[in-house]
Design a protein around this motif. Structure first.
Motif, PDB file in Angstrom:
ATOM      1  N   ASP A  75     -76.929  33.751 -17.620  1.00 43.16           N
ATOM      2  CA  ASP A  75     -75.644  33.589 -16.938  1.00 43.16           C
ATOM      3  C   ASP A  75     -75.851  33.895 -15.455  1.00 43.16           C
ATOM      4  OD1 ASP A  75     -72.977  33.507 -16.321  1.00 43.16           O
ATOM      5  OD2 ASP A  75     -72.368  35.170 -17.623  1.00 43.16           O
ATOM      6  N   LEU A  76     -75.900  32.827 -14.644  1.00 47.27           N
ATOM      7  CA  LEU A  76     -76.170  32.985 -13.206  1.00 47.27           C
ATOM      8  C   LEU A  76     -74.859  33.238 -12.459  1.00 47.27           C
ATOM      9  CD1 LEU A  76     -78.698  30.012 -12.806  1.00 47.27           C
ATOM     10  CD2 LEU A  76     -79.239  32.446 -12.936  1.00 47.27           C
ATOM     11  N   PRO A  77     -74.923  33.978 -11.342  1.00 46.16           N
ATOM     12  CA  PRO A  77     -73.688  34.271 -10.611  1.00 46.16           C
ATOM     13  C   PRO A  77     -73.031  33.013 -10.051  1.00 46.16           C
ATOM     14  CG  PRO A  77     -75.619  35.071  -9.403  1.00 46.16           C
ATOM     15  CD  PRO A  77     -76.106  34.612 -10.734  1.00 46.16           C
ATOM     16  N   GLY A  78     -71.691  32.968 -10.123  1.00 45.27           N
ATOM     17  CA  GLY A  78     -70.935  31.813  -9.632  1.00 45.27           C
ATOM     18  C   GLY A  78     -70.950  31.746  -8.107  1.00 45.27           C
ATOM     19  N   TYR A  79     -70.596  30.585  -7.584  1.00 46.29           N
ATOM     20  CA  TYR A  79     -70.587  30.388  -6.132  1.00 46.29           C
ATOM     21  C   TYR A  79     -69.266  29.764  -5.696  1.00 46.29           C
ATOM     22  CZ  TYR A  79     -71.815  25.775  -7.900  1.00 46.29           C
ATOM     23  OH  TYR A  79     -71.809  24.600  -8.611  1.00 46.29           O
ATOM     24  N   GLY A  80     -69.103  29.694  -4.378  1.00 40.63           N
ATOM     25  CA  GLY A  80     -67.997  28.895  -3.830  1.00 40.63           C
ATOM     26  C   GLY A  80     -66.644  29.574  -3.786  1.00 40.63           C
ATOM     27  N   TYR A  81     -66.632  30.909  -3.984  1.00 44.58           N
ATOM     28  CA  TYR A  81     -65.352  31.585  -3.890  1.00 44.58           C
ATOM     29  C   TYR A  81     -65.034  31.836  -2.424  1.00 44.58           C
ATOM     30  CZ  TYR A  81     -61.699  35.048  -4.731  1.00 44.58           C
ATOM     31  OH  TYR A  81     -60.521  35.738  -4.749  1.00 44.58           O
ATOM     32  N   ALA A  82     -63.866  31.393  -1.989  1.00 49.56           N
ATOM     33  CA  ALA A  82     -63.537  31.341  -0.559  1.00 49.56           C
ATOM     34  C   ALA A  82     -63.623  32.699   0.144  1.00 49.56           C
ATOM     35  CB  ALA A  82     -62.149  30.750  -0.387  1.00 49.56           C
ATOM     36  N   LYS A  83     -63.240  33.767  -0.573  1.00 47.27           N
ATOM     37  CA  LYS A  83     -63.139  35.058   0.125  1.00 47.27           C
ATOM     38  C   LYS A  83     -64.442  35.864   0.174  1.00 47.27           C
ATOM     39  CE  LYS A  83     -58.234  35.599  -0.623  1.00 47.27           C
ATOM     40  NZ  LYS A  83     -57.347  35.968  -1.720  1.00 47.27           N
ATOM     41  N   VAL A  84     -65.538  35.210  -0.103  1.00 43.68           N
ATOM     42  CA  VAL A  84     -66.814  35.927  -0.094  1.00 43.68           C
ATOM     43  C   VAL A  84     -67.386  35.976   1.325  1.00 43.68           C
ATOM     44  CG1 VAL A  84     -69.212  35.684  -0.849  1.00 43.68           C
ATOM     45  CG2 VAL A  84     -67.372  35.506  -2.509  1.00 43.68           C
ATOM     46  N   SER A  85     -67.873  37.157   1.721  1.00 43.94           N
ATOM     47  CA  SER A  85     -68.407  37.325   3.081  1.00 43.94           C
ATOM     48  C   SER A  85     -69.773  36.657   3.212  1.00 43.94           C
ATOM     49  CB  SER A  85     -68.543  38.807   3.400  1.00 43.94           C
ATOM     50  OG  SER A  85     -69.590  39.348   2.614  1.00 43.94           O
ATOM     51  N   LYS A  86     -70.221  36.515   4.464  1.00 45.86           N
ATOM     52  CA  LYS A  86     -71.532  35.908   4.727  1.00 45.86           C
ATOM     53  C   LYS A  86     -72.652  36.711   4.075  1.00 45.86           C
ATOM     54  CE  LYS A  86     -71.372  32.992   8.762  1.00 45.86           C
ATOM     55  NZ  LYS A  86     -71.297  32.987  10.220  1.00 45.86           N
ATOM     56  N   THR A  87     -72.511  38.038   4.156  1.00 42.45           N
ATOM     57  CA  THR A  87     -73.539  38.914   3.576  1.00 42.45           C
ATOM     58  C   THR A  87     -73.619  38.693   2.069  1.00 42.45           C
ATOM     59  OG1 THR A  87     -72.563  40.484   5.115  1.00 42.45           O
ATOM     60  CG2 THR A  87     -74.351  41.311   3.724  1.00 42.45           C
ATOM     61  N   TRP A  92     -76.228  36.370  -2.749  1.00 47.87           N
ATOM     62  CA  TRP A  92     -76.181  35.403  -3.867  1.00 47.87           C
ATOM     63  C   TRP A  92     -77.386  34.464  -3.781  1.00 47.87           C
ATOM     64  CZ3 TRP A  92     -76.010  30.053  -3.924  1.00 47.87           C
ATOM     65  CH2 TRP A  92     -75.750  29.461  -5.164  1.00 47.87           C
ATOM     66  N   GLY A  93     -77.627  33.938  -2.583  1.00 48.46           N
ATOM     67  CA  GLY A  93     -78.730  33.005  -2.369  1.00 48.46           C
ATOM     68  C   GLY A  93     -80.071  33.613  -2.746  1.00 48.46           C
ATOM     69  N   LYS A  94     -80.253  34.873  -2.359  1.00 48.86           N
ATOM     70  CA  LYS A  94     -81.528  35.542  -2.646  1.00 48.86           C
ATOM     71  C   LYS A  94     -81.728  35.738  -4.144  1.00 48.86           C
ATOM     72  CE  LYS A  94     -82.495  38.034   1.572  1.00 48.86           C
ATOM     73  NZ  LYS A  94     -81.659  38.999   2.270  1.00 48.86           N
ATOM     74  N   ILE A  95     -80.640  36.176  -4.802  1.00 46.70           N
ATOM     75  CA  ILE A  95     -80.715  36.410  -6.254  1.00 46.70           C
ATOM     76  C   ILE A  95     -81.057  35.109  -6.984  1.00 46.70           C
ATOM     77  CG2 ILE A  95     -79.270  36.924  -8.290  1.00 46.70           C
ATOM     78  CD1 ILE A  95     -77.934  39.110  -6.521  1.00 46.70           C
ATOM     79  N   MET A  96     -80.421  34.016  -6.537  1.00 48.37           N
ATOM     80  CA  MET A  96     -80.648  32.714  -7.170  1.00 48.37           C
ATOM     81  C   MET A  96     -82.069  32.215  -6.917  1.00 48.37           C
ATOM     82  SD  MET A  96     -77.954  31.715  -8.764  1.00 48.37           S
ATOM     83  CE  MET A  96     -77.980  29.946  -8.841  1.00 48.37           C
TER      84      MET A  96
END
Ligand code: GDP
Length: 194
Positions: A75-87, A92-96
């Motif tokens: 189960d990989l972490p979801g993406y594209g949630y508007a309120k997520v900060s740049k950090t 997320w990118g690193k984990i993926m």
């Protein structure tokens, strides 16, 4: 498929936490709120196995579920949630990337998209990323109860076009109506017995 056992083995952040017995894996990914947890629960016939998100975009681990002691659902972490900060996006990118960059156990990635809408640019980027890494991909079109069956083909061709699919399958599912999961199981069995 008879589910004899399903257990959460690890919620991993780093590579050294991943299982290392060489058991085949099928990964699930999609935009936050697309219905990923609900689909995993429907597949496993469990109600609260994968946690249906209260705060979208907050899951930042990779969860490994061992099914029948034979294969993993990842189960990989979801993406594209508007309120997520740049950090948070960067983490997320690193984990993926850590997971996707070389995972020989990974047989297929299920990319979940909402059947009602044209896939987002994030969905397209995710699909391209999967292909870039050379993995096989199956598209799962969620929330199929929200449109009539007569409109499936129209929506599926919009999805196919936006993502630029070649011969990948698209499987419509509804966790609400519990439809499509037999088709998804057939796909899973084909994949991990190949
Ligand atoms: P996740 O963030 O991708 O894990 O998505 P969830 O499984 O938590 O679902 C997000 C929201 O969509 C929740 O409110 C669910 O009740 C709803 N949902 C999930 N699957 C379906 C479905 O098949 N049909 C409908 N109508 N709603 C769904």
């Amino acid at each position: 498929m008879k589910i004899r056992s399903a257990e959460i083995v690890v919620s991993a952040v780093n590579r050294d936490q991943y299982p290392n017995e060489g058991i085949p894996e099928i990964a699930f990914v999609g935009r936050s709120n697309v219905g990923k947890s609900s689909s995993i629960n429907s597949l496993l016939n469990r109600r609260q196995f994968a946690r249906v998100s209260q705060t979208p975009g907050k899951t930042r681990t990779i969860n490994f579920y061992l099914i029948n002691k034979e294969f993993y659902f990842v189960d990989l972490p979801g993406y594209g949630y508007a309120k997520v900060s740049k950090t948070e996006k960067a983490s997320w990118g690193k984990i993926m990337e850590r997971y996707l960059s070389r995972r020989k156990e990974l047989c297929n990635i299920f990319l979940l998209v909402d059947i009602r809408h044209e896939p987002t640019n994030d969905d397209k980027a995710m699909y391209d990323w999967i292909k870039y890494y050379g993995y096989d991909c199956t598209i799962v079109a969620t929330k199929a109860d929200k449109i009539s069956r007569g409109k499936y083909q129209k929506h599926l061709s919009i999805i196919r076009k936006k993502l630029g699919l070649s011969d990948e399958k698209i499987i419509p599912v509804s966790s609400l109506k519990k439809t499509g999961f037999d088709d998804l199981w057939n796909e899973i069995i084909n994949i991990y017995t190949e």
